[in-house]
Design an enzyme around this catalytic site. Structure first.
Site, mmCIF file in Angstrom:
data_model
loop_
_atom_site.group_PDB
_atom_site.id
_atom_site.type_symbol
_atom_site.label_atom_id
_atom_site.label_comp_id
_atom_site.label_asym_id
_atom_site.label_seq_id
_atom_site.Cartn_x
_atom_site.Cartn_y
_atom_site.Cartn_z
ATOM 1 N N HIS A 1 0.775 -1.205 -0.067
ATOM 2 C CA HIS A 1 -0.050 -0.097 -0.060
ATOM 3 C C HIS A 1 0.826 1.348 0.044
ATOM 4 O O HIS A 1 1.978 1.152 0.342
ATOM 5 C CB HIS A 1 -0.875 -0.052 1.372
ATOM 6 N N ASP B 1 2.945 -3.863 8.017
ATOM 7 C CA ASP B 1 1.862 -3.207 7.917
ATOM 8 C C ASP B 1 0.804 -3.979 7.926
ATOM 9 O O ASP B 1 0.309 -4.891 7.203
ATOM 10 C CB ASP B 1 1.784 -2.426 6.575
ATOM 11 N N GLN C 1 -4.447 -4.376 6.772
ATOM 12 C CA GLN C 1 -5.490 -5.470 6.317
ATOM 13 C C GLN C 1 -5.542 -6.788 6.945
ATOM 14 O O GLN C 1 -6.480 -7.561 6.712
ATOM 15 C CB GLN C 1 -5.211 -5.849 4.666
ATOM 16 N N LYS D 1 -10.458 -0.248 9.917
ATOM 17 C CA LYS D 1 -10.454 -1.484 9.422
ATOM 18 C C LYS D 1 -10.720 -2.723 10.112
ATOM 19 O O LYS D 1 -10.780 -3.795 9.678
ATOM 20 C CB LYS D 1 -9.282 -1.841 8.400
ATOM 21 N N CYS E 1 -4.546 1.973 -4.312
ATOM 22 C CA CYS E 1 -3.866 2.628 -3.568
ATOM 23 C C CYS E 1 -2.441 1.965 -3.738
ATOM 24 O O CYS E 1 -1.203 2.255 -3.286
ATOM 25 C CB CYS E 1 -3.811 3.120 -2.038
#
Lengths: 398, 139
Positions: A112, A189, A192, A215, A353
């Site tokens: 991302h 990261d 998600q 999220k 993105c």
């Protein structure tokens, strides 16, 4: 499952854009309303009862986060405004001071923007080199390719737990082991991945990790930076001022507080923290493993139904998460999204993105369905029916 | 204009866009007009000769509204002076933004006269118009 927990699902909406943001259960909304209706106060400030309630709830939320990801201690949890903020805090607050010209940072083409752009800027600022771990033919990260990408200059591996277009989940524990065997720091990261599978930062031996509340069924504007204590302790604050100083004198002497408070200067996003705490309790009540199992089953059902339609291209059949990327043959992704919206089916169209991923898959725009536990087979059946009638797409959207 | 007629004009300019190709000649200036919604991405090639738009073409990936409006607009602008082109574009943008506009100059662009009612499509319909406008104003 648990659809009754979401006021918004009482409307006829099929929400398949959970990778962008998840819906918020009523308990999250209620926790925020309660803060406004029953005990509005600043955190860490007053000596009155409502202020003490807020203090307790604020620190309780930190404990919940720590427990949720199995951090060793709650001081390793910093509240931020979201994944982007967390990534910038470590890239410019830690790595800028601890990397030097020529040092290499490994990312991939399917990251991302928030795990690419800050590194590019740091590359320009101090001369580090951003390099890519090759993706395999399924666009995934293999252990062999990680090993191949490492040189004696590699200092950081910074990758997503789960990618937001392909939807593959990386073998973080194995990659972390290789990283540490080579004196490389592991940055994850988890934006998600966090709401869909169990993350154990100690077991996976993660050095820094970033994720967002919105999220994972929480409010927007709140996120988390996790860091191993000794590393986090070396992060230079972005915000100097109230809340983060221990003392200062008129001649300019400043003493800062301990982490994590030192990294949370200014009045924090209190209702965001409380809402995130409520969201984590909510996820734990259902059970993250149960969520994971249900979402995988639902995805397999979606794939099996899409497979029956010969005018659909699916780009990530194999992955085992909650994300499906596809196109109707010959139709631009955005047009498909507008068509589905006519039936109140919410999907994302675009490059999500991940603007450099098209170098890899040669498809720059896809329709993305990202499932959650509140989605069900009936919704998928509706989607499939609408897709079956997509020969009328131009009549419907023009 | 009848709905079916509008649809067939829009579709024809999407599926058979006659100006959708790359123009490589030195006389062309290439401008990229990237939609802020991060999906449409068109390159526009403009050949200005003195004050006249001699030719324009475009290439790239975008939705039906973007591609079709680009093709229709380009066909309309070729052969026009800078001032005439800016007048057409300004009136087209007024139409999309649901303001008073001069219908006479827009010709086939009138097929988009109700696009402004779909907020998510406004950016698609104005992508190229804004790109060319900026180019003309700066040259």
């Amino acid at each position: 499952m648990n659809r009754e927990d979401f006021e918004i699902l009482r409307k006829t909406i099929v929400y398949f854009d959970n990778g962008a943001t998840t819906l918020k259960p009523n308990v999250v909304r209620d926790s925020i309303l309660k803060y406004y209706d029953e005990y509005t106060a600043n955190a860490h400030r007053g000596d009155y009862k409502t202020s003490a309630i807020v203090d307790n709830l604020y620190e309780e939320a930190r404990e919940k986060v720590a427990k949720f990801i199995n951090a060793k201690e709650k001081s390793e949890i910093v509240f931020t405004s979201g994944t982007t903020n967390s990534m910038n805090m470590i890239i410019f607050g830690y790595f800028k001071d601890n990397l030097k010209e020529g040092d290499e940072v490994l990312i991939t083409l399917s990251e991302h923007a928030s795990n690419i752009v800050p590194w590019f800027i740091l590359e320009k600022e101090i001369g580090i080199k951003v390099k890519y771990i090759d993706l395999d033919n399924k666009h995934e990260v293999s252990i062999d390719n990680v090993k191949k990408a490492i040189t004696d200059k590699t200092k950081v591996i910074s990758i997503a737990m789960t990618t937001n277009v392909v939807g593959d989940t990386r073998p973080i524990k194995e990659i972390s082991k290789i990283a540490h065997d080579n004196n490389i720091l592991m940055v994850v990261d988890a934006a998600q991945g966090i709401a869909h599978s169990k993350i154990d930062v100690q077991n996976m031996d993660i050095d820094f990790m970033a994720f967002s509340g919105h999220k994972m069924y929480g409010p927007t504007g709140i996120g988390v930076l996790y860091g191993k204590f000794d590393l986090l302790d070396k992060v230079t604050p972005f915000n100097y001022g109230g809340g983060m100083n221990a003392m200062f004198t008129k001649d300019g002497y400043v003493e800062l507080r301990e982490i994590p408070t030192r990294l949370e200067g200014g009045t924090p996003n209190i209702e965001g923290v409380l809402g995130l705490g409520a969201a984590i309790s909510y996820i734990e009540d259902i059970g993250i493993d149960k969520i994971n199992k249900y979402e995988k089953e639902l995805r397999r059902y979606l794939i099996s139904e899409l497979d029956k339609l010969d005018f659909i291209d699916v780009y990530n059949r194999e992955v085992d998460t909650n994300i499906v990327a596809f196109n109707i043959k010959g139709v631009f992704a955005q047009d498909t999204a507008v068509y589905l919206d006519k039936y109140n089916i919410c999907v994302r169209a675009g490059n999500h993105c991940a603007k450099i991923l098209d170098n890899e898959i040669n498809i720059s725009n896809t329709v993305r369905i990202s499932l959650s536990f509140y989605n069900n087979k009936e919704e998928i059946d509706l989607l499939i029916n609408v897709l079956k009638n997509s020969e009328n797409i131009w009549k419907e959207i023009l | 204009m009848d709905r079916d007629l509008k649809r067939s004009i829009i579709l024809d300019n999407y599926q058979n866009a006659n100006k959708k190709y790359i123009s490589n000649g030195d006389e062309f200036t290439k401008i990229n007009t990237r939609n802020v919604s991060c999906i449409d991405n068109l390159d526009i090639y403009i050949d200005m000769d003195n004050n006249i738009i001699k030719d324009i073409s475009f290439e790239g990936e975008a939705c039906v509204i973007s591609i079709s409006s680009t093709n229709i607009l380009i066909n309309l602008l070729i052969g026009k002076s800078k001032e005439e082109a800016l007048y057409i574009i300004d009136n087209y943008l007024k139409m999309i933004n649901e303001e008073e506009y001069d219908k006479e100059v827009l010709k086939e662009l009138l097929v988009f006269d109700d696009t402004g009612k779909q907020p998510s499509r406004i950016k698609c319909a104005t992508l190229t118009a804004n790109g060319i406008k900026k180019f003309l104003e700066n040259n």
